[in-house]
Design an enzyme around this catalytic site. Structure first.
Site, PDB file in Angstrom:
ATOM      1  N   ASN A 171       0.795  -1.198  -0.099  1.00  0.00           N
ATOM      2  CA  ASN A 171      -0.088   0.060   0.148  1.00  0.00           C
ATOM      3  C   ASN A 171       0.831   1.261   0.139  1.00  0.00           C
ATOM      4  OD1 ASN A 171       0.807  -0.339   2.720  1.00  0.00           O
ATOM      5  ND2 ASN A 171      -1.041   0.587   3.451  1.00  0.00           N
ATOM      6  N   GLY A 247       2.691  -5.647   7.583  1.00  0.00           N
ATOM      7  CA  GLY A 247       1.671  -6.587   6.666  1.00  0.00           C
ATOM      8  C   GLY A 247       0.535  -6.923   7.250  1.00  0.00           C
ATOM      9  N   THR A 251      -0.445 -13.008   7.989  1.00  0.00           N
ATOM     10  CA  THR A 251       0.889 -13.311   7.587  1.00  0.00           C
ATOM     11  C   THR A 251       1.750 -13.072   8.783  1.00  0.00           C
ATOM     12  OG1 THR A 251       0.176 -12.191   5.506  1.00  0.00           O
ATOM     13  CG2 THR A 251       2.534 -12.773   5.695  1.00  0.00           C
ATOM     14  N   GLU A 269       4.191  -4.885  12.454  1.00  0.00           N
ATOM     15  CA  GLU A 269       3.164  -3.781  12.154  1.00  0.00           C
ATOM     16  C   GLU A 269       2.032  -4.391  11.188  1.00  0.00           C
ATOM     17  OE1 GLU A 269       3.579  -0.995  13.666  1.00  0.00           O
ATOM     18  OE2 GLU A 269       5.832  -0.903  14.095  1.00  0.00           O
ATOM     19  N   CYS A 303      -3.186   1.048   6.716  1.00  0.00           N
ATOM     20  CA  CYS A 303      -3.654   0.361   7.906  1.00  0.00           C
ATOM     21  C   CYS A 303      -4.363   1.206   8.854  1.00  0.00           C
ATOM     22  CB  CYS A 303      -2.367  -0.265   8.553  1.00  0.00           C
ATOM     23  SG  CYS A 303      -1.231   1.116   8.788  1.00  0.00           S
ATOM     24  N   GLU A 481       7.955   1.144  16.176  1.00  0.00           N
ATOM     25  CA  GLU A 481       8.980   1.702  15.486  1.00  0.00           C
ATOM     26  C   GLU A 481       8.583   3.302  15.248  1.00  0.00           C
ATOM     27  OE1 GLU A 481       9.749  -0.212  11.752  1.00  0.00           O
ATOM     28  OE2 GLU A 481       9.528  -2.511  12.485  1.00  0.00           O
TER      29      GLU A 481
END
Ligand code: NAP
Length: 501
Positions: A171, A247, A251, A269, A303, A481
């Protein structure tokens, strides 16, 4: 298969090239060289807006990952031995070189993701440059901490972790890759990147840029390929010390499973289902615009997007009327048109997934206030289009209201009290972000503190200061992060205790 036949049958138009334009074959970047992968398997890279193929990405395999990890390992001691100031200078050189390619980054990102060119400039190109520049400054200023005891001094130094695997989604391709590469190499690690197979173009551009400026070989390596073929062998590789993954949540669980037994340092994340809480004392006009931006930026494929909109019942009808009007006026279409506000979705498969949620909303009792497939003409006929979609009347327990759709779809919900708004906001398995819209800042802060996420904005959304922690809780991720949190994650503290005489 005949491409026309393929398109007529309604499947992904897999091999339609623009007349006379051969697709660009990408290569891996390993040990300072562009190299072929070790088989002859490729994946077509399609423009989401037209379905035209414009590149082919190598489907690398574990052997390629091994070579890249070995190159990163070989380069790490010399790179890690540089001072923070020397590595910060490299980050600034990268920022300068990327800045010179600003328009190229925006154009490639728009073509590769289907997002509007204006957004690709303002968000993707801008942040990709800024990420390198920001971490250069932060690393240059970084000072080792000292703790005095009566009879000793403790010095804490930050050492590189080693070889880092950096895995990124489609994205915000270069935006997110640079967000990882800059602090990772800045703190003395060497890296192997695995971008999404759907959007490899700007990762390739970054490698070309590093090559042009002469970054030492092996410091940054790139392996293209699928998640299973290249991502999984990278995260489970015994010589990878750290994994930074952005992602989807499913996953992320696989990545955690691969990394945990080897005790790799891990940052995840992941997905989000973020609440936007609108109180009746908000500035309605500003809030309508802010909430529409939060819901539909990048066609909802961020997100942090506020896809659950909770509106106080006293202003529900007024707010919804204005919100629907604002959303209906959004201009959807050709990503290269400066006036376009919403582009195409990333792939035909993703469009299908998003549409399946819209269909599910109908079964779950939702009312569609606006949305549907826009009629697109000419070359855009084969793109992945969905108009911004607003669904009302769903229960807050419905799947559409709790699961991440990651497309231009928002659900509307009424609430009466502060406590009810907080309960609805916290009623998902995700915990990434949220926003609160109110004229009473004390109330905004009180509510924000009760929302179980990593980030909450008040009267704004996606207003980013790169110094603050970024990340989520619950199924939205592990760790943080951003700013000094990135520097901490991409380094190992070593405490040296010096006993005084
Ligand atoms: P994804 O399918 O999870 O893929 C992310 C990356 O992981 C891609 O490079 C993918 O490769 C790779 N991958 C797939 N399977 C893997 C495996 N078994 N081992 C290692 N790597 C693997 O996510 P996406 O569809 O690209 O991105 C959308 C998701 O990302 C959404 O859920 C969104 O919320 C989330 N996201 C989160 C943040 C955040 O900061 N929290 C930011 C942006 C996006 P391939 O693409 O080549 O398969």
């Amino acid at each position: 298969m005949d491409p026309d036949e393929c398109c007529d049958s309604g499947c992904v138009p897999c091999e339609r090239d623009r007349d006379g334009v051969a697709p660009l074959d990408l290569e891996n970047y390993i040990g300072g060289k562009f190299v072929s992968h070790s088989n002859d398997d490729w994946l077509n890279v399609l423009e989401p807006a037209t379905g035209y193929r414009f590149a082919r990405v190598p489907l690398s395999e574990p052997k390629d990952v091994d070579t890249a990890v070995a190159a990163a390992r070989a380069a790490q001691p010399d790179w890690g031995a540089l001072s923070h100031a020397e590595r910060a200078d490299w980050l600034d050189r990268i920022a300068d070189a990327l800045e010179a390619k600003y328009e190229e980054i925006a154009t490639l990102e728009s073509q590769d993701t289907g997002k509007p060119i204006s957004l690709a400039r303002e968000v993707d190109a801008h942040r990709s440059v800024t990420n390198f520049r920001f971490f250069a400054g932060l690393i240059r200023e970084h000072v080792e901490e000292q703790f005095e005891m009566a009879d000793a001094t403790n010095i804490v130094i930050s050492k590189p972790v080693g070889v880092a695997a950096l895995i990124t989604p489609w994205n915000l391709p270069l935006y997110l890759l640079s967000w990882k590469v800059a602090p990772a190499i800045g703190m003395g690690n060497t890296v192997v990147c695995k971008p999404s197979e759907l959007t490899p173009m700007t990762a390739n551009l970054l490698m070309e840029t590093l090559h042009e400026i002469g970054l030492p070989a092996g410091v940054v390596n790139l392996v293209h390929g699928s998640g299973e073929g290249a991502g999984a062998p990278l995260t489970s590789h015994p010589d990878v010390d750290l994994v930074s993954f952005t992602g989807g949540t499913a996953t992320g669980a696989k990545v955690a499973e691969a990394a945990a037994p080897q005790f790799k340092k891990l940052s995840l994340e992941l997905g989000g289902k973020n609440a936007t809480i609108v109180f009746d004392d908000c500035d309605i006009e500003k809030t309508v615009n802010g909430v529409a931006r939060a819901g539909f930026l990048n066609s909802g494929q961020v997100c942090l997007c506020g896809s659950r909109i909770l509106i106080q019942e006293t202003i529900y009808d007024e707010f919804v009327g204005k919100f629907v009007d604002a959303v209906k006026s959004m201009k959807i279409g050709d990503p290269s048109d400066e006036a376009t506000e919403l582009g195409a979705l990333i792939s035909a498969e993703h469009l299908e997934k998003v549409e399946s949620y819209v269909a599910l909303a109908g079964e779950e009792g939702g009312t569609l206030l606006t949305g549907g497939n826009p009629a697109m003409a000419g070359e855009f006929e084969h793109g992945n289009w969905l108009a911004p979609t607003i669904i009302a009347d769903l229960s807050t327990d419905s799947r559409c209201s709790r699961e991440e759709i990651f497309g231009p779809v928002v659900t509307l919900h009424k609430f009466e009290s502060e406590d009810e708004a907080v309960a609805i906001a916290n009623g998902t398995d995700y915990g990434l972000a949220g926003s609160v819209w109110t004229g009473d800042l004390a109330k905004g802060q009180r509510v924000a503190e009760k929302i179980h996420t990593g980030m909450v904005w008040i009267n704004t959304w996606l207003h980013r200061d790169l110094r603050v922690p970024f990340g989520g809780v619950k199924n939205s991720g592990v760790g943080r992060e951003g700013g000094r949190w990135s520097l901490g994650f991409f380094s190992e503290p070593l405490n040296i205790c010096l006993k005084h005489d």
